[in-house]
Design an enzyme around this catalytic site. Structure first.
Site, PDB file in Angstrom:
ATOM      1  N   CYS A  45       2.809  -4.877   6.698  1.00  0.00           N
ATOM      2  CA  CYS A  45       2.565  -4.622   5.282  1.00  0.00           C
ATOM      3  C   CYS A  45       3.834  -4.138   4.590  1.00  0.00           C
ATOM      4  O   CYS A  45       4.862  -3.917   5.220  1.00  0.00           O
ATOM      5  CB  CYS A  45       1.465  -3.570   5.120  1.00  0.00           C
ATOM      6  SG  CYS A  45      -0.154  -4.146   5.673  1.00  0.00           S
ATOM      7  N   HIS A  77       0.817  -1.216   0.000  1.00  0.00           N
ATOM      8  CA  HIS A  77       0.000   0.000   0.000  1.00  0.00           C
ATOM      9  C   HIS A  77       0.847   1.262   0.000  1.00  0.00           C
ATOM     10  O   HIS A  77       2.075   1.205   0.150  1.00  0.00           O
ATOM     11  CB  HIS A  77      -0.978  -0.003   1.175  1.00  0.00           C
ATOM     12  CG  HIS A  77      -0.365  -0.078   2.536  1.00  0.00           C
ATOM     13  ND1 HIS A  77       0.454   0.906   3.057  1.00  0.00           N
ATOM     14  CD2 HIS A  77      -0.464  -1.026   3.495  1.00  0.00           C
ATOM     15  CE1 HIS A  77       0.816   0.570   4.285  1.00  0.00           C
ATOM     16  NE2 HIS A  77       0.282  -0.609   4.571  1.00  0.00           N
TER      17      HIS A  77
END
Length: 168
Positions: free
Chosen positions: A143, A126
């Site tokens: 992440c 992301h």
């Protein structure tokens, strides 16, 4: 009078089209070679988009706040290691755009179960919110973070079902 009203309407329509084309969209298009594999090298903080063995793009990345080692349990701040699949996308991510990694797999679930814990989930590639655009590298909960401009490109290039290998 009729001519000038038509001219004014035409000019307004042209102005509206011009302004609309100036607005930026986070949804890019990509018409190049298919991305056949995504490879992450945690140690060098790099993400590679490959077409067969050829590198199409390379990106500097940020990882979980405890980047060394394989993710074992929810909340450990580690980015998983192994081969997974890009399995979903979120166009409304609070991190600009995001594409999902299929963590946890069967092995990950069994490892966490041995420890009596949850393996966690929701691992994504992301963008970065404003507070992390200052160069701080490893701040996620596991992440893989890139810039907002880079996730727009990755989002356009990588299709669901693409394998992703995350190496130490």
């Amino acid at each position: 009078m009729r001519f000038s009203r038509f001219l004014i309407l035409a000019l307004l329509a042209l102005l509206a089209l011009t302004l609309a084309s100036c607005g930026s969209s986070k949804f890019e298009t990509y018409n190049g070679p298919a991305v056949t594999h995504v490879v992450v090298q945690k140690g060098s903080r790099k993400l590679y988009l490959l077409h067969d063995q050829r590198v199409l793009r390379a990106y500097d990345i940020g990882l979980g706040f405890a980047p060394t080692g394989h993710k074992r349990v929810e909340g450990d701040g580690k980015t998983p290691e192994g081969t997974y699949i890009i399995d979903r996308r979120n166009p409304n991510s609070r991190f600009h755009l995001s594409i999902g990694v299929s963590y946890p797999n069967v092995f990950d679930r069994a490892l966490a179960e041995e420890l009596g814990k949850s393996p966690g989930g929701d691992i994504f590639i992301h963008g970065r919110p404003k507070q992390y655009q200052n160069g701080l590298r490893d701040w996620t909960w596991g992440c893989i973070a890139v810039t907002d401009e880079e996730i727009e490109e990755i989002y356009a290039m990588v299709r669901d079902g693409t394998p992703i290998t995350i190496n130490p």
